[in-house]
Scaffold this motif. Sequence first.
Motif, mmCIF file in Angstrom:
data_model
loop_
_atom_site.group_PDB
_atom_site.id
_atom_site.type_symbol
_atom_site.label_atom_id
_atom_site.label_comp_id
_atom_site.label_asym_id
_atom_site.label_seq_id
_atom_site.Cartn_x
_atom_site.Cartn_y
_atom_site.Cartn_z
ATOM 1 N N ASP A 239 0.984 -1.169 -0.158
ATOM 2 C CA ASP A 239 -0.101 0.105 -0.278
ATOM 3 C C ASP A 239 0.853 1.156 0.178
ATOM 4 O O ASP A 239 0.834 2.077 -0.504
ATOM 5 C CB ASP A 239 -0.890 0.315 1.289
ATOM 6 C CG ASP A 239 -1.463 1.439 1.676
ATOM 7 O OD1 ASP A 239 -2.472 1.721 0.947
ATOM 8 O OD2 ASP A 239 -1.400 1.999 2.327
ATOM 9 N N ARG A 240 1.552 1.248 0.954
ATOM 10 C CA ARG A 240 2.994 2.237 0.854
ATOM 11 C C ARG A 240 3.659 2.541 -0.552
ATOM 12 O O ARG A 240 3.733 3.730 -0.979
ATOM 13 C CB ARG A 240 3.786 2.126 2.086
ATOM 14 C CG ARG A 240 2.980 2.208 3.463
ATOM 15 C CD ARG A 240 2.613 3.577 3.592
ATOM 16 N NE ARG A 240 1.599 3.744 3.161
ATOM 17 C CZ ARG A 240 0.611 4.373 2.671
ATOM 18 N NH1 ARG A 240 1.246 5.800 2.868
ATOM 19 N NH2 ARG A 240 -1.070 4.023 2.787
ATOM 20 N N PRO B 253 1.073 7.474 -6.716
ATOM 21 C CA PRO B 253 -0.156 8.114 -6.020
ATOM 22 C C PRO B 253 -0.955 8.132 -6.858
ATOM 23 O O PRO B 253 -2.325 8.461 -5.551
ATOM 24 C CB PRO B 253 0.603 9.465 -5.071
ATOM 25 C CG PRO B 253 2.179 10.201 -6.621
ATOM 26 C CD PRO B 253 1.756 8.554 -6.844
ATOM 27 N N LEU B 254 -1.288 9.024 -8.037
ATOM 28 C CA LEU B 254 -2.232 9.834 -9.069
ATOM 29 C C LEU B 254 -2.859 8.020 -8.534
ATOM 30 O O LEU B 254 -4.315 7.837 -9.462
ATOM 31 C CB LEU B 254 -1.964 9.871 -10.009
ATOM 32 C CG LEU B 254 -1.261 11.109 -10.039
ATOM 33 C CD1 LEU B 254 -0.770 11.480 -11.574
ATOM 34 C CD2 LEU B 254 -2.341 11.789 -9.413
ATOM 35 N N ARG B 255 -2.486 6.442 -9.320
ATOM 36 C CA ARG B 255 -2.998 5.846 -8.811
ATOM 37 C C ARG B 255 -3.493 4.480 -8.513
ATOM 38 O O ARG B 255 -4.456 3.361 -8.334
ATOM 39 C CB ARG B 255 -2.807 4.970 -9.979
ATOM 40 C CG ARG B 255 -2.698 5.244 -11.572
ATOM 41 C CD ARG B 255 -1.898 4.622 -13.074
ATOM 42 N NE ARG B 255 -1.849 3.085 -12.737
ATOM 43 C CZ ARG B 255 -1.015 2.482 -13.000
ATOM 44 N NH1 ARG B 255 0.342 2.890 -13.568
ATOM 45 N NH2 ARG B 255 -1.327 1.067 -13.375
ATOM 46 N N HIS B 256 -3.189 4.829 -7.271
ATOM 47 C CA HIS B 256 -2.831 4.411 -5.857
ATOM 48 C C HIS B 256 -4.703 3.795 -5.758
ATOM 49 O O HIS B 256 -5.394 2.509 -5.055
ATOM 50 C CB HIS B 256 -2.825 5.436 -4.753
ATOM 51 C CG HIS B 256 -2.956 4.741 -3.199
ATOM 52 N ND1 HIS B 256 -3.132 5.684 -2.298
ATOM 53 C CD2 HIS B 256 -2.427 3.288 -2.937
ATOM 54 C CE1 HIS B 256 -3.442 4.845 -1.090
ATOM 55 N NE2 HIS B 256 -2.678 3.260 -1.331
ATOM 56 N N SER B 257 -5.550 4.722 -6.288
ATOM 57 C CA SER B 257 -6.384 4.385 -5.384
ATOM 58 C C SER B 257 -7.910 3.841 -6.265
ATOM 59 O O SER B 257 -8.702 2.917 -5.940
ATOM 60 C CB SER B 257 -8.309 5.597 -4.895
ATOM 61 O OG SER B 257 -7.920 6.591 -5.808
ATOM 62 N N SER B 258 -6.988 3.785 -7.442
ATOM 63 C CA SER B 258 -7.862 2.915 -8.659
ATOM 64 C C SER B 258 -7.182 1.314 -8.442
ATOM 65 O O SER B 258 -8.075 -0.203 -8.443
ATOM 66 C CB SER B 258 -7.338 3.173 -9.603
ATOM 67 O OG SER B 258 -6.096 3.807 -10.136
ATOM 68 N N ILE B 259 -5.747 1.182 -8.013
ATOM 69 C CA ILE B 259 -5.418 -0.254 -7.817
ATOM 70 C C ILE B 259 -5.468 -0.898 -6.585
ATOM 71 O O ILE B 259 -5.648 -1.607 -6.543
ATOM 72 C CB ILE B 259 -3.644 0.051 -7.745
ATOM 73 C CG1 ILE B 259 -2.988 1.118 -8.658
ATOM 74 C CG2 ILE B 259 -3.167 -0.865 -7.125
ATOM 75 C CD1 ILE B 259 -1.586 0.959 -8.849
ATOM 76 N N LEU B 260 -5.442 0.003 -5.762
ATOM 77 C CA LEU B 260 -5.760 -0.885 -4.066
ATOM 78 C C LEU B 260 -7.341 -0.409 -4.273
ATOM 79 O O LEU B 260 -7.882 0.527 -2.867
ATOM 80 C CB LEU B 260 -5.128 0.072 -3.081
ATOM 81 C CG LEU B 260 -3.617 -1.552 -2.990
ATOM 82 C CD1 LEU B 260 -2.999 -0.416 -1.851
ATOM 83 C CD2 LEU B 260 -4.257 -2.576 -2.735
#
Length: 306
Positions: A123-124, A131-138
């Motif tokens: 997650d980190r 950072p821009l794709r973080h919420s779509s990946i996780l």
Amino acid sequence: SSLNSTIPSHPPTFLLVGIPGLEKEQFWIAFPFCIVYSIAVLGNVILLTIIKTEPGLHEPMYLFLAMLAFTDLVLSTALLPKVLGIFWLGSREIGFISCLVQLFFIHTFTTVESGVLMAMALDRYFAICYPLRHSSILSMPVVAALGSLVLLRGVLMVSPTCFLLHGKAFCRHRIIPHSYCEHMAVVKLVCEDTRVNAIYGLFVVFAVSGFDLVVITVSYAMILQVVLRLTSTDTQLKAFNTCLSHICVILAFYVPALFTFLTHRFGQSVPHHVHILVANLYLLVPPMLNPIIYGVRTKQLRDKIV
């Protein structure tokens, strides 16, 4: 032969010694154990409550943190009530099945804890490197799936150790020189060949911690590369700060875990009471430290707690 078939191959109960060599001091050792456990329960319950009730904290990092808090509650509770029973009340007996149940919970949830720490490292990694794709990946389904897989892996990996032990013939000797039913401590009471048990135990430890530690190390190495390339010192410090608390938690869990594991197999020179003390502390101290480290170091949580 008809007589043999009615005699159970395992004793109805085992006797847990507590901390061999420190039987006289056990009464007093129980007090710090109790304090550590109380802080662990309080801290993790507060964490779980805050994460559950605050919609703003329903993000991957906090959901993994909630999984960690739940795991820590199960781990410390699987250990402490029985330990206090031995230390304070001298109730050293534990039923054969109860022993296997305790063994199952302790080993399954140490495996789960390792998996959750790995998920938090991933997650980190995504949060800092993408950072821009973080919420779509996780996304939520991915977080839920990761959590379920980690739990399932623990159950599937540890169950065979219990089935293998259940089928074995035990000797008359039923004293476990430990304060809880630890896999290798129970295996040493078996009268038959236990190579399969020992090899399978080794396989689980190396498969789980080996895989998780590789993922954690690679994640943090990549994070470090990205952080060092950042231009703003402020962002650098913020990223370092987040990672530092994770690394503290990882070390607090893996160092005593590996010490305990290696001592069981190769550490004949380590005094037995030191080994057993560390084995107890590694199930009690990380559950106490985790909510403190994350609660104090994470601004959102700190504000909510205050």
